[in-house]
Design an enzyme around this catalytic site. Structure first.
Site, PDB file in Angstrom:
ATOM      1  N   SER A   8       0.856  -1.190   0.000  1.00  0.00           N
ATOM      2  CA  SER A   8       0.000   0.000   0.000  1.00  0.00           C
ATOM      3  C   SER A   8       0.887   1.233   0.000  1.00  0.00           C
ATOM      4  CB  SER A   8      -0.897   0.014   1.231  1.00  0.00           C
ATOM      5  OG  SER A   8      -1.453   1.310   1.368  1.00  0.00           O
ATOM      6  N   HIS A  33      -0.783  -1.013  -4.541  1.00  0.00           N
ATOM      7  CA  HIS A  33      -2.118  -0.742  -3.996  1.00  0.00           C
ATOM      8  C   HIS A  33      -2.230   0.757  -3.684  1.00  0.00           C
ATOM      9  CE1 HIS A  33      -5.828  -1.941  -1.873  1.00  0.00           C
ATOM     10  NE2 HIS A  33      -5.490  -1.061  -0.937  1.00  0.00           N
ATOM     11  N   ASP A  35      -4.545   3.619  -2.031  1.00  0.00           N
ATOM     12  CA  ASP A  35      -5.661   3.847  -1.112  1.00  0.00           C
ATOM     13  C   ASP A  35      -6.183   5.263  -1.267  1.00  0.00           C
ATOM     14  OD1 ASP A  35      -6.102   1.438   0.436  1.00  0.00           O
ATOM     15  OD2 ASP A  35      -4.031   1.700   1.094  1.00  0.00           O
ATOM     16  N   MET A  37      -8.835   7.999  -0.200  1.00  0.00           N
ATOM     17  CA  MET A  37      -9.749   8.350   0.907  1.00  0.00           C
ATOM     18  C   MET A  37     -10.185   9.802   0.754  1.00  0.00           C
ATOM     19  SD  MET A  37      -7.535   6.764   4.011  1.00  0.00           S
ATOM     20  CE  MET A  37      -6.921   5.092   3.981  1.00  0.00           C
ATOM     21  N   HIS A  66      -8.106   1.318  -4.567  1.00  0.00           N
ATOM     22  CA  HIS A  66      -9.113   0.980  -3.560  1.00  0.00           C
ATOM     23  C   HIS A  66      -9.805   2.284  -3.178  1.00  0.00           C
ATOM     24  CE1 HIS A  66      -9.716  -0.367   0.928  1.00  0.00           C
ATOM     25  NE2 HIS A  66     -10.854  -0.311   0.275  1.00  0.00           N
ATOM     26  N   MET A  68     -12.043   4.391  -1.189  1.00  0.00           N
ATOM     27  CA  MET A  68     -12.790   4.553   0.064  1.00  0.00           C
ATOM     28  C   MET A  68     -13.424   5.936   0.024  1.00  0.00           C
ATOM     29  SD  MET A  68      -9.898   2.859   2.489  1.00  0.00           S
ATOM     30  CE  MET A  68      -8.657   3.122   1.235  1.00  0.00           C
ATOM     31  N   MET A 139     -11.785  -6.337   4.344  1.00  0.00           N
ATOM     32  CA  MET A 139     -10.996  -5.420   5.169  1.00  0.00           C
ATOM     33  C   MET A 139     -10.639  -6.102   6.491  1.00  0.00           C
ATOM     34  SD  MET A 139     -10.634  -2.780   3.263  1.00  0.00           S
ATOM     35  CE  MET A 139      -9.664  -1.875   4.484  1.00  0.00           C
ATOM     36  N   ASP A 177      -7.129  -6.796   2.999  1.00  0.00           N
ATOM     37  CA  ASP A 177      -6.521  -5.462   3.088  1.00  0.00           C
ATOM     38  C   ASP A 177      -6.623  -4.945   4.518  1.00  0.00           C
ATOM     39  OD1 ASP A 177      -5.576  -2.938   2.746  1.00  0.00           O
ATOM     40  OD2 ASP A 177      -7.211  -2.236   1.471  1.00  0.00           O
TER      41      ASP A 177
HETATM   42  C1  DX5 Z   1      -6.921   0.918   5.163  1.00  0.00           C
HETATM   43  C2  DX5 Z   1      -6.304   0.767   3.772  1.00  0.00           C
HETATM   44  C3  DX5 Z   1      -5.218  -0.251   3.765  1.00  0.00           C
HETATM   45  C4  DX5 Z   1      -4.097   0.097   4.701  1.00  0.00           C
HETATM   46  C5  DX5 Z   1      -3.091  -1.008   4.758  1.00  0.00           C
HETATM   47  O1  DX5 Z   1      -7.862   1.911   5.116  1.00  0.00           O
HETATM   48  O2  DX5 Z   1      -7.262   0.383   2.843  1.00  0.00           O
HETATM   49  O3  DX5 Z   1      -4.765  -0.508   2.451  1.00  0.00           O
HETATM   50  O4  DX5 Z   1      -3.493   1.312   4.396  1.00  0.00           O
HETATM   51  O5  DX5 Z   1      -2.169  -0.683   5.735  1.00  0.00           O
HETATM   52  P1  DX5 Z   1      -1.658  -1.772   6.798  1.00  0.00           P
HETATM   53  O6  DX5 Z   1      -1.095  -2.899   6.000  1.00  0.00           O
HETATM   54  O7  DX5 Z   1      -0.641  -0.993   7.584  1.00  0.00           O
HETATM   55  O8  DX5 Z   1      -2.850  -2.176   7.618  1.00  0.00           O
HETATM   56 ZN    ZN Z   2      -6.605  -0.439   0.780  1.00  0.00          ZN
END
Ligand code: DX5
Ligand code: ZN
Length: 218
Positions: A8, A33, A35, A37, A66, A68, A139, A177
């Protein structure tokens, strides 16, 4: 499927983003990956298109975004234009109609479609979609932040999903994840997961190349 490690990039050092992307290129990781947000679907804000573009320009492996975010359908084409190969949206962010529209749009853009579920969402909600998607994202933490502790109930959910997928005779893989580490990855794979996102397990190590190798081989 052979085990895929997806570091990530949220946990990368943004002051040395190119260096960290090149490290992933050199490593035994399979995907990047990303993320995304928005401060709405989750409390935190991560990064957007300029950072994804910078990663895409250096990445030599598939990008997995991903989302979110609320109203994910508004941004699907823009991620495709950046070269993203796999894109997941959250079940909790969409109505049934919106989920179906997202899946169609993701496919029309030539990407693999995933649906992610939060820790409190039961695996069964995915049954109507299994035939239409390439992957599910389970998750292992509450979405929003990296570096959280793995929620142990996730393991059982992966087992339930693997049975559902086998029972439905569909070709759908499971991504886990959040909270993935060398302590749980082998068990999760044994139960049926194939893709493993690893943020802190990769980047909090002094030697991320070896950390990724350990995740891949343990
Ligand atoms: C959580 C994210 C993950 C996260 C993974 O909201 O979707 O991808 O950053 O980080 P670790 O592996 O540190 O849990
Ligand atoms: Zn993620």
């Amino acid at each position: 499927m052979p085990r895929v490690i997806a570091p990530s990039m949220l946990s990368a050092d943004f002051g040395h983003l190119e260096r960290d992307c090149r490290m992933v290129n050199r490593s035994v990781a399979g995907w990047f990956h990303l993320d995304i947000m928005d401060g709405m679907f989750v409390p935190n804000i991560s990064f957007g298109f300029p950072v994804c573009k910078a990663i895409a320009q250096v990445a030599e492996k598939p990008l997995d975004a991903h989302l979110m975010i609320v109203e994910p359908w508004r941004y699907i084409e823009r991620f495709a234009a950046l070269g993203v190969k796999y894109l997941s949206v959250h079940y909790e962010a969409c109505s049934d109609r919106h989920l179906k529209e997202c899946i169609k749009l993701i496919h029309d853009c030539g990407m693999g479609a995933g649906i992610a579920i939060n820790p409190e969402t039961p695996a069964e909600v995915l049954i109507p979609y299994l035939r239409q998607i390439e992957y599910v994202v389970v998750m292992g933490v509450h979405p929003g932040y990296s570096g959280q502790k793995y929620i142990p109930e996730t393991t059982e959910k992966v087992a339930v999903l693997a049975e559902m997928i086998a029972g439905a005779e569909v070709d759908c893989f499971i991504q886990v994840d959040g909270g993935v580490s060398t302590a749980n990855i082998a068990e999760l794979e044994r139960l049926g997961a194939g893709v493993f996102v690893a943020g802190s397990a990769t980047f909090s190590s002094d030697d991320p190349l070896s950390a990724i190798k350990a995740l891949k081989t343990v």
